[in-house]
Design an enzyme around this catalytic site. Structure first.
Site, PDB file in Angstrom:
ATOM      1  N   CYS A 109       0.815  -1.214   0.000  1.00 47.12           N
ATOM      2  CA  CYS A 109       0.000   0.000   0.000  1.00 47.12           C
ATOM      3  C   CYS A 109       0.845   1.258   0.000  1.00 47.12           C
ATOM      4  CB  CYS A 109      -0.908   0.037   1.211  1.00 47.12           C
ATOM      5  SG  CYS A 109      -2.102  -1.280   1.193  1.00 47.12           S
ATOM      6  N   CYS A 148      -2.704   9.667   6.305  1.00 46.28           N
ATOM      7  CA  CYS A 148      -1.545   9.465   7.186  1.00 46.28           C
ATOM      8  C   CYS A 148      -1.957   9.626   8.648  1.00 46.28           C
ATOM      9  CB  CYS A 148      -0.437  10.462   6.860  1.00 46.28           C
ATOM     10  SG  CYS A 148       0.280  10.218   5.233  1.00 46.28           S
TER      11      CYS A 148
END
Lengths: 274, 415
Positions: free
Chosen positions: A35, A105
């Protein structure tokens, strides 16, 4: 080039708390090489449930490093309970914001923390896959999407991609994402309507709808309408003036008045001539 | 940002050369006439376009300067070649999986909206095509073959001259378009001695300014204009000519031709020095793409188990400019389609860095990078959660080196 805040730059240039902890009390690991980002955090928790130390290792971009570094700074000294309440938005806020496309994130930071805290509480540490996988490219589950949409009040598929990466690969799941999004948005707005109105509020509301959308139309033909009573979803009205003896008054009631009230209040409204 | 800039991102864009700037300036405030005008003031400008056309024709080896059509950029050149197809009965296109988006997104559009069937040729681990597979993919209804000369990410060169021969032999009517944006000015291009029908170039990749490009269209090639408008470029591309840009492109093309030898020798030597230096200093570095068939200015190196954007950000702080195939650096979330098509493992694809040099690169700059880069990589290796994997990789590399050494390969002992 991304527009990173000074705080983000500070944290990726000189990240705090990089490394591992020997004999950690909790470890959380999320993401994968495929990913493009992965994060592992280690916690030391004392007998009072206070996080005394936190360290991390990450494979990711500048904002991933900054998010992880910020996360460790934020939780050291906090109780497990306080840490549990930390949201991805808190991490982003701590950094003075993240570019929209990099919000995932902060979500990764939150997830690693969650994983670590569940391992601490003795919950199964292996990766739990909750719900079906919606985005095959990044392995994002329906549960995760719903949770992120809910907590961050997301309104577009693009935002879902920014926050979870779902839909950012081949894009085949965008239809599914739209469906999930619509459902969550509907739940959100239903939630707002849940506060029940008092009887007086109900009468005022219905009266104002009748006055603004119905009566004016009827008056054009010499008719009028009057609210008589409200009982649950049943609204009792009196047609007046020329409407009173009009052969199509029942049609007016059902096709016009009822439709207007349904549109403004709820689909199950029934209009009855008193 | 550091004060010193070491610009190793010349495949993204280049510094405009002084010769191009000097030549283009008069066309803003002095000779600003429209070359299509009847008066001499404008009409005289046309001769400068003619000169530029000749300069570009020389760079790419066009037999007749009139085969050069000026466009706004490489992307427009590709669009013009692919969207200009005229035969409604031929609906097959052949291209590769590693083309630039200015080709891939156009073929995808034709596939989705105009009933075209597109064959996307794959590449091997070195980024090379299989010519047998290519030959087999050519059909009677193939309208166009669109192949890049050099890959923008890896620098790998496709044998387009040979492929055009193969194509025309099997289907003489097929059109052969080459995206030469990354090849022109780096390796010799001589279209007149090939079977290539169309070839696109971009100004800002060869030290001309941004906003100008060109397409070579061989005499007798039928394509519908993409930009409809006036009679400019003999009706093949409407719109008032970007005179200053075109003049600059002409000058830059002439300079590029002059510097071809320099590119093949000095620039190549610096690239090789950079590449060898990195490979010897950093155990988790690996080169992506064929080192045999490559333009002289490019090297694409992966640093396994660390992420590319992070490397770029740290390099940027040191004034070093490069680019990455990492997912994080693009607007989308997928890593480089080129490296994925080559089967580069995920451990390496996200940590890929492209260094692309130019004639303005100096040896001192290469030394500076070789001095600074190892510290950055060591620092980032330490952040990686894949410590076990990194340790294993280091052991493998070290034992391979020791083995080479034992077998008498002196090069490895020198480091």
């Amino acid at each position: 080039m991304w527009e990173y805040t000074e705080k983000v730059k500070e944290h990726y240039k000189n990240p705090k708390n990089v490394g591992t902890i020997e004999n950690p009390d909790a470890v959380g690991e999320v993401g994968s090489m495929a990913c493009g980002d992965a994060l592992k955090i280690y916690l030391k928790i004392d007998k009072n449930g206070i996080i005394t130390d936190a360290k991390f290792q990450t494979f990711g971009c500048g904002s991933a490093v900054a998010s992880a570094s910020a996360l460790t700074e934020m939780i050291i000294g906090k109780s497990v309970k306080e840490a549990e309440n930390l949201t991805n938005q808190d991490i982003a806020d701590f950094l003075g914001g993240l570019p929209e496309q990099k919000m995932h994130c902060s979500v990764m930071g939150k997830e690693a923390l969650e994983a670590a805290l569940s391992s601490f509480k003795g919950e199964p540490t292996e990766k739990k896959i909750k719900g079906r996988i919606v985005c095959g490219c990044f392995g994002v589950t329906e549960d995760k999407i719903r949770e992120v949409v809910k907590h961050n009040t997301l309104n577009t598929v693009e935002e879902i991609t920014n926050y979870t990466k779902a839909g950012g690969g081949c894009g085949k799941c965008k239809g599914d994402l739209q469906k999930i999004l619509s459902e969550e948005v509907a739940k959100r707005s239903n939630g707002k309507k849940e506060k029940p109105l008092t009887k007086t509020q109900q009468i005022l509301k219905v009266n104002s709808i009748l006055e603004n959308y119905v009566a004016a139309e009827l008056r054009k033909d010499g008719g009028d309408i009057e609210l008589v009573d409200i009982e649950d979803n049943k609204i009792y009205v009196n047609l007046q003036g020329s409407c009173k003896n009009c052969p199509s008054s029942n049609l007016t009631l059902k096709n016009f008045v009822e439709n207007v009230l349904r549109e403004h209040i709820s689909e199950d409204v029934e209009v009855i001539e008193a | 940002m550091s004060e010193k800039i070491v610009y190793l991102d010349n495949n993204a864009t280049t510094k405009t050369c002084q010769e191009a700037i000097d030549n283009m300036i008069p066309f803003f405030a002095e000779q600003y006439g429209n070359p299509s005008s009847m008066h001499d003031f404008g009409g005289e400008v046309a001769q400068y376009l003619k000169k530029a056309r000749k300069q570009v024709a020389e760079l790419i080896g066009a037999a007749d300067p009139n085969e050069v059509i000026f466009t706004s950029c490489g992307t427009e050149s590709s669009n013009m070649a692919i969207r200009g197809l005229t035969d409604p009965h031929k609906k097959h296109i052949i291209t590769t999986k590693v083309e630039h988006p200015c080709v891939l997104n156009v073929t995808k559009h034709l596939e989705k909206n105009h009933g075209y069937e597109v064959t996307y040729l794959g590449v091997n681990a070195e980024g090379e095509l299989d010519l047998e597979e290519f030959k087999d993919s050519i059909r009677d209804d193939t309208a166009l073959i669109a192949i890049m000369w050099a890959n923008n990410e890896t620098g790998v060169i496709f044998p387009v001259e040979k492929m055009a021969e193969i194509a025309k032999e099997k289907n003489p009517k097929v059109l052969f378009f080459v995206d030469a944006v990354q090849a022109a000015g780096k390796i010799p291009v001589d279209v007149k001695n090939t079977k290539i029908d169309m070839l696109g170039i971009s100004g800002h990749k060869i030290h001309a300014p941004k906003g100008v490009g060109a397409i070579y269209i061989r005499k007798g090639t039928l394509i519908t204009p993409f930009m409809l408008g006036g009679h400019q470029e003999r009706g093949k591309r409407g719109g008032t000519e970007n005179v200053s840009g075109i003049v600059a492109l002409g000058e830059a093309a002439e300079q590029a031709l002059n510097y071809l030898d320099d590119e093949a020798t000095r620039v190549k030597a610096m690239r090789d020095k950079l590449e060898k230096g990195i490979l010897s200093k950093l155990f988790n570095a690996r080169v992506n793409g064929s080192r045999l068939h490559r333009v002289p200015n490019t090297t694409n190196i992966s640093f396994e188990y660390i992420e590319g954007e992070l490397i770029l950000l740290h390099l940027s702080d040191l004034g070093i400019c490069a680019s990455s195939g990492s997912a994080c650096t693009s607007g989308n979330l997928e890593p480089s389609h080129v490296l994925r098509a080559m089967g580069v493992p995920f451990t390496a694809v996200h940590g890929s860095i492209r260094f692309s040099l130019s004639r303005y690169t100096s040896n001192e700059e290469i030394d500076y990078v070789l001095k600074q880069l190892p510290d950055v990589i060591h620092k980032l290796n330490a952040i990686s959660p894949f410590q076990k994997e990194l340790k294993e990789l280091k052991e493998i590399k070290e034992s391979a080196k020791a083995l080479k050494c034992a077998l008498g390969d002196k090069r490895c002992c020198e480091q």
